[in-house]
Design an enzyme around this catalytic site. Structure first.
Site, PDB file in Angstrom:
ATOM      1  N   GLU A 197      11.677  40.855   1.120  1.00  0.00           N
ATOM      2  CA  GLU A 197      10.485  41.352   1.096  1.00  0.00           C
ATOM      3  C   GLU A 197      10.050  41.525  -0.423  1.00  0.00           C
ATOM      4  O   GLU A 197      10.817  42.078  -1.214  1.00  0.00           O
ATOM      5  CB  GLU A 197      10.111  42.743   1.828  1.00  0.00           C
ATOM      6  CG  GLU A 197      10.006  42.564   3.394  1.00  0.00           C
ATOM      7  CD  GLU A 197       9.782  44.257   3.954  1.00  0.00           C
ATOM      8  OE1 GLU A 197       9.121  44.946   3.203  1.00  0.00           O
ATOM      9  OE2 GLU A 197      10.341  44.267   5.137  1.00  0.00           O
TER      10      GLU A 197
ATOM     11  N   GLU B 192      15.510  48.666   5.562  1.00  0.00           N
ATOM     12  CA  GLU B 192      15.258  49.799   4.717  1.00  0.00           C
ATOM     13  C   GLU B 192      15.599  51.045   5.376  1.00  0.00           C
ATOM     14  O   GLU B 192      14.797  52.061   5.783  1.00  0.00           O
ATOM     15  CB  GLU B 192      13.793  49.752   4.369  1.00  0.00           C
ATOM     16  CG  GLU B 192      13.309  48.714   3.554  1.00  0.00           C
ATOM     17  CD  GLU B 192      12.029  48.586   3.071  1.00  0.00           C
ATOM     18  OE1 GLU B 192      11.477  49.874   3.308  1.00  0.00           O
ATOM     19  OE2 GLU B 192      11.576  48.145   2.283  1.00  0.00           O
TER      20      GLU B 192
HETATM   21  C1  FCB Z   1       8.337  47.897   3.185  1.00  0.00           C
HETATM   22  C2  FCB Z   1       8.507  47.822   4.693  1.00  0.00           C
HETATM   23  C3  FCB Z   1       7.450  46.784   5.231  1.00  0.00           C
HETATM   24  C4  FCB Z   1       6.183  46.988   4.657  1.00  0.00           C
HETATM   25  C5  FCB Z   1       6.277  47.087   3.168  1.00  0.00           C
HETATM   26  C6  FCB Z   1       4.970  47.290   2.266  1.00  0.00           C
HETATM   27  O1  FCB Z   1       8.844  49.231   2.874  1.00  0.00           O
HETATM   28  O2  FCB Z   1       9.603  47.368   5.106  1.00  0.00           O
HETATM   29  O3  FCB Z   1       7.375  46.872   6.769  1.00  0.00           O
HETATM   30  O4  FCB Z   1       5.466  48.269   5.154  1.00  0.00           O
HETATM   31  O5  FCB Z   1       7.190  48.024   2.684  1.00  0.00           O
END
Ligand code: FCB
Length: 481
Positions: free
Chosen positions: A381, A171
């Protein structure tokens, strides 16, 4: 028991964490401070004054955590390497000596995973930049990208005989804009021009880092993880709202996808930000470096984004901090802060106050199907924070009945399935997170784990969502709720 739609054979079900969020042991084995150690020690930056000093003590308990993943039948583990453990004396000019004890930790983790039949996926940068590099300019300074590539080569050289997936960056949107413009993430700067320099140097770091990983681990897959936004205008028939959506799509999605997939920055983003910077930090040849072949693209998705123009008849008081990671006074939306508003969507929300709409997951995967043809996709994620309650089960053992999280995961995994049905080449899904952990500016106040962590005792308790996820992994098909 009837099961829902099945996934393609070989689909991988994993879980994810990040070094600063789980490891603790911040002084162990030669590690030096990262920007998150310094930021979280600064009063007022993190809820409750929390820091990652202890976190989940994963640095010392990783064997227990791997055993837990094995019991749950998880097939892959995405973790990140803490750069300050590997080259603790790095300076802008030189990488400095390699700390063998740091490499040994990750090497032991990889061995433990492989012995448990769990595939490691390594993120090289999940936000814990060595503070010494920040002191010299951080991501606003080009040398950070150069040192990153050297560090990436060291890690890939040490682990690449066993690790088949390296993700350069997690990210970069957050690193650049939340860290350097909104100031709600480390290093906490509110300098819009520096944020755009950081965008470019992160893109460059991805390019240089990809080449470095290929040199050191020619067999490994090289990937990048982006938190793309599913951005929509509040009123599709309003040209001003449509333009607001274009601006946010530019800053969040296209400023990364453009150089990485096509070797160019979008002309409209350069124009939108011309009042902030002339982009002179982009040097001849940089875009060729950024535009490297990708073996996979990672998508992190949590929540949808709806925007309107400030000229909209529905416009309210501006909400510049609507960035999903803490509302700061400064805006992450460099060059567009005064022009765009974020719309509060009706409907259910998670404990982060993030709206829930799984369709965004499908839409973004289909967008990548079309924009990055031939590049395998991974959901690196996805997950949700909820205010979990620990109850006592009939056997006296703790239980967490997190039906809301299970429902969230069920809906989003279904959305991934929809995308697969429509031709998106998705190969893996990693739930965020394996463990409750240090949620950045929110500290330990938000719990994303499918496994509960009692921070007093470090006891791990799989929540009901973990048991549901375990059935999903075992059957490669959606279990009922
Ligand atoms: C993302 C991050 C991760 C976590 C989630 C909830 O942006 O990559 O580390 O904090 O959000």
């Amino acid at each position: 028991m009837t099961t829902g739609p099945a996934f393609p054979a070989g689909f991988t079900w994993g879980s994810a964490t990040a070094s600063y969020q789980v490891e603790g042991s911040v002084d162990a084995d030669g590690r030096t401070p990262s920007i998150w150690d310094v930021f979280s020690a600064t009063p007022g930056k993190v809820v409750g004054g929390d820091t990652g000093e202890v976190a989940d003590d994963h640095y010392r308990r990783f064997r227990e955590d791997v055993a837990l993943m094995q019991r749950l039948g998880l097939q892959a583990y995405r973790f990140s390497v803490a750069w300050p453990r590997i080259t603790p004396a790095v300076t802008p000019e030189a990488l400095g000596p390699v700390e063998q004890r740091g490499l040994d930790f990750y090497s032991a983790l990889v061995d433990e995973l492989l012995a448990a039949g769990i595939e490691p996926a390594v993120t090289l940068y999940h936000w814990d930049l060595p503070q010494a590099l920040e002191d010299a300019g951080g991501w606003a300074d080009r040398r950070t990208a150069e040192r990153f590539a050297e560090y990436a080569e060291v890690v890939a050289g040490a682990l690449g005989d066993r690790v088949k997936t390296f993700i350069t960056l997690n990210e970069p949107w957050c690193s650049a804009y939340l860290g350097y413009a909104a100031g709600v993430h480390a290093p906490g700067r509110t300098e819009p021009a520096a944020a755009l320099a950081a965008v470019h140097h992160l893109n460059l770091a991805h390019g240089l880092g990809s080449r470095a990983v290929r040199r050191a681990a020619p067999e490994a897959r090289v990937a990048l993880t982006l938190n793309l936004a599913w951005v929509r205008p509040e009123d599709e028939s309003s040209p001003a709202d449509v333009d607001a959506a274009r601006r946010i799509d530019g800053l969040q999605n296209r400023v990364f996808l453009g150089p990485v997939l096509r070797g160019e920055y979008p002309a409209d983003v350069l124009e939108d930000t011309a009042g902030v910077t002339d982009w002179a930090f982009v040097r001849d040849g940089d875009l060729d470096v950024v535009h490297q072949p990708l073996d996979a693209l990672g998508l992190n998705y949590y929540s949808p984004t709806v925007v309107r123009s400030v000229t909209s008849p529905r416009a309210t008081e501006a909400r510049p901090g609507a960035d999903g990671h803490g509302a700061g006074a400064a805006s992450p939306w460099v060059g567009s802060a005064e022009l765009v508003q974020f719309v509060d969507l009706p409907g259910p929300r998670t404990a982060m106050d993030w709206a829930i709409d799984p369709r965004g997951m499908t839409e973004l995967l289909l967008r990548l199907r079309d924009e990055a043809p031939g590049v395998p996709l991974m959901v690196t994620e996805n997950g949700a924070a909820y205010p979990d309650e620990v109850e006592q089960g009939p056997d006296g053992e703790p239980r967490v009945h997190d039906a809301d999280r299970t429902a969230y995961l069920h809906a989003h995994v279904s959305a991934v399935h929809d995308a697969v049905q429509q031709g998106a080449d998705v190969r893996a899904y990693f739930v965020w997170s394996l463990l409750d952990n240090f949620e950045w500016a929110y500290g330990y106040s938000k719990r994303f784990g499918v496994v509960h962590v009692d921070y007093g005792t470090q006891r791990r308790t799989p929540k009901d969502s973990a048991l549901w996820y375990s059935r999903l992994a075992a059957g490669n098909a959606l279990p009922p709720l």
